[in-house]
Motif scaffolding. Structure first.
Motif, PDB file in Angstrom:
ATOM      1  N   LEU A  27       0.623  -1.265   0.124  1.00 20.63           N
ATOM      2  CA  LEU A  27       0.092   0.284   0.229  1.00 20.63           C
ATOM      3  C   LEU A  27       1.022   1.001  -0.340  1.00 20.63           C
ATOM      4  CD1 LEU A  27      -2.543   0.950   0.242  1.00 20.63           C
ATOM      5  CD2 LEU A  27      -3.330   0.877   2.847  1.00 20.63           C
ATOM      6  N   LEU A  28       1.809   1.072   0.896  1.00 16.14           N
ATOM      7  CA  LEU A  28       2.935   2.258   0.999  1.00 16.14           C
ATOM      8  C   LEU A  28       3.599   2.797  -0.493  1.00 16.14           C
ATOM      9  CD1 LEU A  28       4.468   1.636   4.378  1.00 16.14           C
ATOM     10  CD2 LEU A  28       2.871   3.200   3.688  1.00 16.14           C
ATOM     11  N   ASN A  29       4.043   1.733  -1.065  1.00 14.18           N
ATOM     12  CA  ASN A  29       4.854   1.927  -2.530  1.00 14.18           C
ATOM     13  C   ASN A  29       3.570   2.532  -3.472  1.00 14.18           C
ATOM     14  OD1 ASN A  29       7.183   1.513  -3.589  1.00 14.18           O
ATOM     15  ND2 ASN A  29       6.229  -0.523  -4.310  1.00 14.18           N
ATOM     16  N   VAL A  30       2.430   1.792  -3.362  1.00 11.19           N
ATOM     17  CA  VAL A  30       1.241   2.492  -3.769  1.00 11.19           C
ATOM     18  C   VAL A  30       1.509   3.170  -4.411  1.00 11.19           C
ATOM     19  CG1 VAL A  30      -0.989   2.335  -5.056  1.00 11.19           C
ATOM     20  CG2 VAL A  30      -0.364   0.232  -4.501  1.00 11.19           C
ATOM     21  N   CYS A  31       1.245   4.742  -1.986  1.00  5.94           N
ATOM     22  CA  CYS A  31       0.839   5.743  -2.679  1.00  5.94           C
ATOM     23  C   CYS A  31       2.446   5.860  -3.087  1.00  5.94           C
ATOM     24  CB  CYS A  31       0.771   6.401  -0.862  1.00  5.94           C
ATOM     25  SG  CYS A  31      -0.043   5.265  -0.325  1.00  5.94           S
ATOM     26  N   HIS A  32       3.165   5.872  -3.282  1.00  6.18           N
ATOM     27  CA  HIS A  32       4.301   6.555  -3.633  1.00  6.18           C
ATOM     28  C   HIS A  32       4.244   6.677  -4.526  1.00  6.18           C
ATOM     29  CE1 HIS A  32       6.860   4.985  -0.642  1.00  6.18           C
ATOM     30  NE2 HIS A  32       5.783   6.090   0.654  1.00  6.18           N
ATOM     31  N   TRP A  33       4.628   5.816  -5.773  1.00  3.97           N
ATOM     32  CA  TRP A  33       4.019   5.514  -7.337  1.00  3.97           C
ATOM     33  C   TRP A  33       2.951   6.466  -7.615  1.00  3.97           C
ATOM     34  CZ3 TRP A  33       1.080   4.388 -11.402  1.00  3.97           C
ATOM     35  CH2 TRP A  33       1.621   4.215 -12.704  1.00  3.97           C
ATOM     36  N   LEU A  34       1.736   6.383  -6.791  1.00  9.67           N
ATOM     37  CA  LEU A  34       1.245   7.066  -7.074  1.00  9.67           C
ATOM     38  C   LEU A  34       1.450   8.668  -7.382  1.00  9.67           C
ATOM     39  CD1 LEU A  34      -2.560   5.906  -5.977  1.00  9.67           C
ATOM     40  CD2 LEU A  34      -2.064   6.177  -8.252  1.00  9.67           C
ATOM     41  N   SER A  35       2.133   8.798  -6.274  1.00 10.28           N
ATOM     42  CA  SER A  35       2.386  10.343  -6.389  1.00 10.28           C
ATOM     43  C   SER A  35       3.282  10.974  -6.864  1.00 10.28           C
ATOM     44  CB  SER A  35       3.403  10.285  -4.683  1.00 10.28           C
ATOM     45  OG  SER A  35       4.981  11.945  -4.503  1.00 10.28           O
ATOM     46  N   LEU A  36       4.069  10.137  -7.398  1.00 10.02           N
ATOM     47  CA  LEU A  36       4.982   9.899  -9.273  1.00 10.02           C
ATOM     48  C   LEU A  36       4.767  10.313 -10.085  1.00 10.02           C
ATOM     49  CD1 LEU A  36       8.036   7.542  -8.473  1.00 10.02           C
ATOM     50  CD2 LEU A  36       8.163  10.557  -7.936  1.00 10.02           C
ATOM     51  N   THR A  37       3.446   9.543 -10.317  1.00 13.13           N
ATOM     52  CA  THR A  37       2.305   9.726 -11.208  1.00 13.13           C
ATOM     53  C   THR A  37       1.679  10.732 -11.284  1.00 13.13           C
ATOM     54  OG1 THR A  37       1.632   7.894 -11.482  1.00 13.13           O
ATOM     55  CG2 THR A  37       0.278   9.000 -12.680  1.00 13.13           C
ATOM     56  N   ASN A  38       0.530  11.674  -9.940  1.00 15.59           N
ATOM     57  CA  ASN A  38       0.436  12.701 -10.402  1.00 15.59           C
ATOM     58  C   ASN A  38       1.810  14.013 -10.352  1.00 15.59           C
ATOM     59  OD1 ASN A  38      -1.457  14.703  -9.100  1.00 15.59           O
ATOM     60  ND2 ASN A  38      -0.549  14.927  -6.887  1.00 15.59           N
ATOM     61  N   ARG A  39       2.429  13.787 -10.255  1.00 14.25           N
ATOM     62  CA  ARG A  39       3.453  15.523 -10.601  1.00 14.25           C
ATOM     63  C   ARG A  39       3.695  15.088 -11.728  1.00 14.25           C
ATOM     64  NH1 ARG A  39       7.836  13.609  -5.515  1.00 14.25           N
ATOM     65  NH2 ARG A  39       6.229  13.853  -3.292  1.00 14.25           N
ATOM     66  N   ARG A  40       3.686  14.166 -12.341  1.00  6.68           N
ATOM     67  CA  ARG A  40       3.962  14.025 -13.755  1.00  6.68           C
ATOM     68  C   ARG A  40       3.303  14.549 -14.271  1.00  6.68           C
ATOM     69  NH1 ARG A  40       7.729  10.151 -16.160  1.00  6.68           N
ATOM     70  NH2 ARG A  40       6.756  11.632 -18.099  1.00  6.68           N
ATOM     71  N   VAL A  41       1.462  13.864 -14.385  1.00 11.48           N
ATOM     72  CA  VAL A  41       0.562  14.361 -15.033  1.00 11.48           C
ATOM     73  C   VAL A  41       0.236  16.204 -14.627  1.00 11.48           C
ATOM     74  CG1 VAL A  41      -2.428  14.314 -14.271  1.00 11.48           C
ATOM     75  CG2 VAL A  41      -0.939  12.310 -14.821  1.00 11.48           C
ATOM     76  N   VAL A  42       0.494  17.046 -13.100  1.00 11.76           N
ATOM     77  CA  VAL A  42       0.505  18.467 -12.905  1.00 11.76           C
ATOM     78  C   VAL A  42       0.778  19.169 -13.773  1.00 11.76           C
ATOM     79  CG1 VAL A  42       0.049  20.074 -11.616  1.00 11.76           C
ATOM     80  CG2 VAL A  42      -0.420  18.381 -11.208  1.00 11.76           C
ATOM     81  N   GLN A  43       2.792  17.765 -13.674  1.00 12.95           N
ATOM     82  CA  GLN A  43       3.797  18.755 -14.936  1.00 12.95           C
ATOM     83  C   GLN A  43       3.052  19.031 -16.266  1.00 12.95           C
ATOM     84  OE1 GLN A  43       6.970  16.371 -13.918  1.00 12.95           O
ATOM     85  NE2 GLN A  43       7.376  18.101 -12.339  1.00 12.95           N
ATOM     86  N   ALA A  44       3.289  17.803 -16.672  1.00 13.72           N
ATOM     87  CA  ALA A  44       2.331  17.868 -18.418  1.00 13.72           C
ATOM     88  C   ALA A  44       1.633  18.376 -18.878  1.00 13.72           C
ATOM     89  CB  ALA A  44       2.357  16.376 -18.187  1.00 13.72           C
ATOM     90  N   PHE A  45       0.310  18.814 -18.307  1.00 14.40           N
ATOM     91  CA  PHE A  45      -1.208  19.744 -18.589  1.00 14.40           C
ATOM     92  C   PHE A  45      -1.223  21.217 -18.132  1.00 14.40           C
ATOM     93  CE2 PHE A  45      -2.326  14.938 -18.914  1.00 14.40           C
ATOM     94  CZ  PHE A  45      -3.289  14.814 -20.587  1.00 14.40           C
ATOM     95  N   ASN A  46      -0.159  21.201 -16.732  1.00 11.48           N
ATOM     96  CA  ASN A  46      -0.174  22.880 -16.491  1.00 11.48           C
ATOM     97  C   ASN A  46       0.457  23.236 -17.221  1.00 11.48           C
ATOM     98  OD1 ASN A  46      -2.974  21.968 -15.106  1.00 11.48           O
ATOM     99  ND2 ASN A  46      -2.512  22.390 -12.924  1.00 11.48           N
ATOM    100  N   THR A  47       1.383  23.255 -18.203  1.00 18.32           N
ATOM    101  CA  THR A  47       1.987  24.332 -18.922  1.00 18.32           C
ATOM    102  C   THR A  47       1.180  25.502 -19.198  1.00 18.32           C
ATOM    103  OG1 THR A  47       2.065  23.702 -20.861  1.00 18.32           O
ATOM    104  CG2 THR A  47       4.274  22.905 -19.025  1.00 18.32           C
ATOM    105  N   PRO A  48       2.269  26.653 -19.269  1.00 17.06           N
ATOM    106  CA  PRO A  48       1.156  27.784 -19.851  1.00 17.06           C
ATOM    107  C   PRO A  48       0.796  27.849 -21.141  1.00 17.06           C
ATOM    108  CG  PRO A  48       3.815  28.570 -18.553  1.00 17.06           C
ATOM    109  CD  PRO A  48       3.491  26.246 -18.846  1.00 17.06           C
ATOM    110  N   ASN A  49       0.247  26.945 -21.612  1.00 17.90           N
ATOM    111  CA  ASN A  49       0.222  27.320 -22.653  1.00 17.90           C
ATOM    112  C   ASN A  49      -1.245  26.256 -22.634  1.00 17.90           C
ATOM    113  OD1 ASN A  49       1.921  25.365 -23.525  1.00 17.90           O
ATOM    114  ND2 ASN A  49       2.276  25.651 -25.843  1.00 17.90           N
ATOM    115  N   LYS A  50      -0.663  25.009 -21.504  1.00 16.87           N
ATOM    116  CA  LYS A  50      -1.243  24.054 -21.907  1.00 16.87           C
ATOM    117  C   LYS A  50      -2.246  23.223 -20.116  1.00 16.87           C
ATOM    118  CE  LYS A  50      -0.519  19.170 -23.705  1.00 16.87           C
ATOM    119  NZ  LYS A  50       0.184  18.037 -23.773  1.00 16.87           N
ATOM    120  N   ARG A  51      -2.984  24.452 -20.032  1.00 17.00           N
ATOM    121  CA  ARG A  51      -4.196  24.267 -18.601  1.00 17.00           C
ATOM    122  C   ARG A  51      -4.969  23.460 -18.679  1.00 17.00           C
ATOM    123  NH1 ARG A  51      -0.613  27.347 -15.329  1.00 17.00           N
ATOM    124  NH2 ARG A  51       0.398  28.593 -16.050  1.00 17.00           N
ATOM    125  N   PHE A  52      -4.553  21.868 -18.740  1.00 13.61           N
ATOM    126  CA  PHE A  52      -6.282  21.411 -18.389  1.00 13.61           C
ATOM    127  C   PHE A  52      -6.962  20.839 -17.469  1.00 13.61           C
ATOM    128  CE2 PHE A  52      -5.178  20.603 -23.125  1.00 13.61           C
ATOM    129  CZ  PHE A  52      -4.836  21.744 -24.013  1.00 13.61           C
TER     130      PHE A  52
END
Length: 244
Positions: free
Chosen positions: A31-56
């Protein structure tokens, strides 16, 4: 729409909401490992879609085994965002497989267990047949992992407390719990970043600022380790005074 990929599913639950869900973890470590992995995923999703010209992406909420993604459906279609997020998930999983352990920073949090702060400590000690010294020792003897953040901005869900002090949440939540209060609910412990209603068993209080709530600037992130350190009431007042 449901897209099953390896260990998780992506489901569209409304016109602007996706749910990334893992199956139930078999062990605490999983469970802790899934939490860590989801945290990495969350950061990547936010970084990918919240750039100045791509705030989706309008918001994301991570829980123990899920990540909810809210998106601007006016400017990006559901199939497109699901495809893009799928690519991110596969990339994160390839570079950081679930078998790999992740660790964030270690943060030391001072806690005062004095009666004026520990609203439920005496009752919990009687339930578990422990002295206050034994209870505090058990609560502070090991670091805890930040598994998720919520229900308030910056509220850390910390796993997992020793079975000897695990206690169900209150049947009737309090209408007001002071900021900095440290509590136990079932096998979790956590800290209230601001004054709010709540149903956790309150066993102490920290003078630390857990999060700048208005700016959602949490002191902790998912995957971090928290080590509680007991302090006296005098030390609490001194630290509280130094932090304004």
């Amino acid at each position: 729409m449901n897209n099953t990929i390896s260990l998780y599913t992506i489901t569209q639950v409304s016109e602007d909401t996706l749910l990334i869900l893992f199956p139930n973890a078999e062990t605490e470590g999983d469970l802790l490992n899934v939490c860590h992995w989801l945290s990495l995923t969350n950061r990547r999703v936010v970084q990918a879609f919240n750039t100045p010209n791509k705030r989706f992406i309008t918001d994301t909420v991570q829980a123990y085994r899920s990540l909810t993604v809210y998106f601007d459906f006016i400017h990006i279609s559901s199939p497109k965002i699901i495809k893009d997020i799928t690519n991110i998930l596969q990339n994160v999983l390839e570079k950081n497989p679930l078998q790999q352990r992740f660790s964030g920073k270690t943060v030391t949090i001072p806690v005062c267990y004095a009666p004026e702060f520990a609203l439920d400590l005496d009752r919990l000690c009687k339930i578990h047949k422990l002295s206050e010294e034994e209870f505090i020792h058990i609560h502070t003897q090991k670091p805890y992992t930040v598994c998720a953040l919520g229900f308030l901005p910056g509220f850390p869900y910390l796993g997992f407390v020793d079975d000897r002090i695990a206690t169900p949440r209150l049947t009737s939540p309090r209408t007001s719990i002071p900021a900095g209060s440290v509590g136990i609910a079932d096998n979790q412990t956590g800290m209230y970043p601001k004054q709010s209603p709540g149903g956790w068993n309150i066993i102490g209080q920290t003078p630390e600022v857990i999060a700048v709530v208005d700016k959602f600037a949490p002191k902790l992130e998912v995957g971090d380790q928290v080590q509680f350190i007991p302090i006296t009431l005098t030390e609490f007042k001194k630290l509280k005074g130094s932090r304004g």
